[in-house]
Scaffold this motif. Structure first.
Motif: not given
Length: 218
Positions: A18-20, A52-55, A61-63, A177-182
């Motif tokens: 997430i940080r990256m 908005n997507r990142l938020y 998250r697992k946390v 379904k293919a998923q992309v990184l955030p």
């Protein structure tokens, strides 16, 4: 306990991903807007959409899904400590949300005002990323330490089972379904006026587009 170590390492890997993504998005937008003064509506909408997507992604998250509920269940004596920490974390979330709202307000106002400052958008993005990065750091420094203190024995095994089930569902979703990184580097943003701006002499070129979408990590 090895199970506790496995869980906290797994969470740290997720936090690092997430940080990256936050830092990549922040850097990309700064590079694209470095030589602009005004913005197009498309640029504002693009930035608002990714913010908005990142938020929203932070809530999956697992946390959030497993560790915090486990701390709540571990012992009633942790409630005071946990509630105080969660209030601080929620305050950082609120600061990030305010940055999103600021971008969305400017996007709405652009219908009536033709010129909006690129510096204002960069400042909103910086505020958003700073708040969420601070939250990640606080979770790793304080929330993980609290988890080690109050979660014991079989509770760690229960969390590990939840992690395995979560990863299995994520793997199944990737097959369907293919998923992309955030955040995946897109094509260069159109400059204000609708055309793609060529980099000025000495300016950093637009970041390249991957040949294929990056796959999400479970």
């Amino acid at each position: 306990m090895l199970t506790a170590t496995y869980i906290l390492v797994s969470l740290s890997v997720e936090q690092a991903s997430i940080r990256m993504s936050l830092l990549a998005f922040q850097k990309y937008m700064h590079v694209q807007l470095r030589h602009q003064s005004s913005l197009s509506l498309a640029q504002l909408q693009y930035a608002g959409d990714w913010l908005n997507r990142l938020y929203q992604g932070s809530y999956w998250r697992k946390v959030e899904m497993y560790l915090i509920p486990a701390i709540r269940q571990a012992t009633p004596h942790a409630d005071g400590l946990l509630d105080g920490l969660l209030n601080e974390l929620n305050g950082l979330n609120h600061a990030a949300l305010e940055s999103i709202n600021a971008v969305q307000r400017r996007a709405g106002a652009s219908i009536d005002h033709s010129e909006l400052q690129a510096g204002q958008l960069c400042a909103a993005i910086d505020g958003f990323c700073a708040a969420l990065l601070q939250r990640l750091e606080k979770e790793e420094r304080e929330l993980f330490a609290l988890a080690r203190k109050v979660i014991v024995g079989e509770a760690w095994f229960a969390i590990a089972y939840q992690f395995l089930a979560h990863d299995a569902r994520a793997q199944e979703a990737r097959r369907d379904k293919a998923q992309v990184l955030p955040f995946v580097l897109p094509a260069p943003l159109p400059a204000a006026g609708g055309s793609v701006a060529a980099p000025a002499d000495g300016a950093a070129p637009a970041l390249p587009v991957p040949a294929q979408p990056l796959r999400a990590q479970a």
